[in-house]
Design a protein around this motif. Structure first.
Motif, PDB file in Angstrom:
ATOM      1  N   PRO A 295      30.790 -45.694  34.483  1.00 52.16           N
ATOM      2  CA  PRO A 295      32.169 -45.205  34.319  1.00 52.16           C
ATOM      3  C   PRO A 295      32.374 -44.329  33.085  1.00 52.16           C
ATOM      4  N   ASP A 296      31.697 -44.641  31.988  1.00 55.19           N
ATOM      5  CA  ASP A 296      31.811 -43.829  30.768  1.00 55.19           C
ATOM      6  C   ASP A 296      30.596 -42.936  30.564  1.00 55.19           C
TER       7      ASP A 296
ATOM      8  N   SER B 143      34.489 -34.548  36.939  1.00 49.01           N
ATOM      9  CA  SER B 143      35.082 -33.640  35.973  1.00 49.01           C
ATOM     10  C   SER B 143      33.955 -32.854  35.304  1.00 49.01           C
TER      11      SER B 143
ATOM     12  N   THR C 238      31.263 -35.775  34.372  1.00 48.72           N
ATOM     13  CA  THR C 238      31.688 -37.150  34.105  1.00 48.72           C
ATOM     14  C   THR C 238      32.554 -37.651  35.258  1.00 48.72           C
TER      15      THR C 238
ATOM     16  N   ALA D  90      35.627 -38.669  37.251  1.00 53.09           N
ATOM     17  CA  ALA D  90      37.026 -38.285  37.055  1.00 53.09           C
ATOM     18  C   ALA D  90      37.860 -39.513  36.691  1.00 53.09           C
ATOM     19  N   ARG D  91      38.776 -39.343  35.758  1.00 53.09           N
ATOM     20  CA  ARG D  91      39.677 -40.429  35.362  1.00 53.09           C
ATOM     21  C   ARG D  91      40.812 -40.561  36.376  1.00 53.09           C
ATOM     22  N   PRO D  92      41.182 -41.805  36.706  1.00 48.05           N
ATOM     23  CA  PRO D  92      42.328 -41.969  37.616  1.00 48.05           C
ATOM     24  C   PRO D  92      43.581 -41.356  37.012  1.00 48.05           C
ATOM     25  N   SER D  93      44.356 -40.663  37.846  1.00 44.38           N
ATOM     26  CA  SER D  93      45.578 -40.026  37.340  1.00 44.38           C
ATOM     27  C   SER D  93      46.710 -41.010  37.242  1.00 44.38           C
TER      28      SER D  93
END
Length: 289
Positions: free
Chosen positions: A241-242, A267, A284, A286-289
């Motif tokens: 995740p990171d 991303s 990376t 993508a971060r949840p919006s």
């Protein structure tokens, strides 16, 4: 009264190291962008000392008998790294053979991108796809002493070179190498994925050192994107995740490769090399919006 231009003297006929280096530099100038450096590296190799020792001790050294043979190999275009069998990369010195791509400073951009991403943290698990000589993986292991990594390559000969480098550098217990086609059969997650795939279009005319390097490490189909198309779909399942994937690209491939990565929900950012070329893409989750 006319004058004739004399030909450069043969290095083997010189009696001192400075004279030999001057003559070799003249002979190499038509075939090399760095003739003086090439001459110094070849002479140091023939003397079985490093270049710094050569420069410090050149007044009291003798010309080795095999220097001319090494010089002739360079004059035919053979890369210095293949003649000497070594190449420095990041903070390490690697053994290289014609079975592997010669590590280049441009590729150090991937390690720099990883350093920026992780900051004070250390990646625990590293994957190097298309490891070749092991350059990227072993550079990362030298940077992060607590990390462990896996290098994958489709060439058994390349893997033998990489394993030898890992053992010689003392990283044998932290580096594992396996035969494979990119990420097939690989289980994640990995904190850092390093990727330097072939990215030259098949019809591009090559020149210089690359003429001696393995074609399988250079060409990637009609547009140079074939291997990116194979790799991109595997990254979401492999990345922690990171985590971050650092991917080398050709100077004009940022948009096309970024699109392939974005299509997988990743991303993407880019980083330039020292020459100012777009050289590395950082992918990376993508971060949840």
């Amino acid at each position: 009264m006319g004058s004739e231009r004399s030909e450069p003297a043969e290095p083997g006929n010189m009696t001192t190291i400075p004279e030999t280096l001057r003559a070799a530099t003249e002979r190499l100038a038509p075939v090399s962008a760095t003739p003086r450096l090439d001459a110094e590296l070849l002479l140091a190799h023939a003397l079985r000392i490093d270049r710094n020792d050569l420069l410090l001790r050149q007044r009291d050294l003798s010309i080795p008998p095999d220097f001319d043979a090494l010089l002739q190999r360079r004059l035919t275009g053979e890369p210095i790294a293949y003649i000497t069998g070594t190449r420095d990369f990041w903070t390490i010195s690697l053994h290289v053979t014609p079975d592997v791509l010669i590590p280049r400073p441009d590729s150090e951009t991937l390690i720099e991108a990883a350093l920026d991403h992780f900051g004070a943290r250390s990646p625990a698990r590293i994957l190097d796809l298309g490891t070749g000589s092991g350059a990227l993986l072993l550079a990362a292991l030298s940077q992060w002493p607590q990390a462990r990594g896996t290098g994958v390559d489709i060439s058994p000969a390349a893997l033998a070179v990489a394993q030898d480098n890992a053992d010689r550098l003392g990283f044998g217990e932290r580096a594992a190498f396996r035969l494979g086609n990119w990420a097939e059969g690989i289980e994640g997650p990995f904190d850092l994925i390093l990727i330097n795939p072939p990215y030259i279009a098949r019809d591009v005319a090559l020149a210089g050192d690359v003429l001696h390097e393995p074609e399988s490490a250079l060409f990637a189909g009609a547009d140079g994107l074939d291997d990116y198309r194979r790799i991109a779909p595997t990254l979401p399942r492999l990345l922690a995740p990171d985590g971050m994937a650092a991917i080398e690209i050709g100077y004009d491939q940022r948009l096309s490769v970024s699109a392939l990565l974005a299509d997988q929900g990743l991303s993407v950012a880019s980083r330039r090399d020292l020459a100012g070329h777009e050289r590395c893409l950082m992918a990376t989750p993508a971060r949840p919006s």
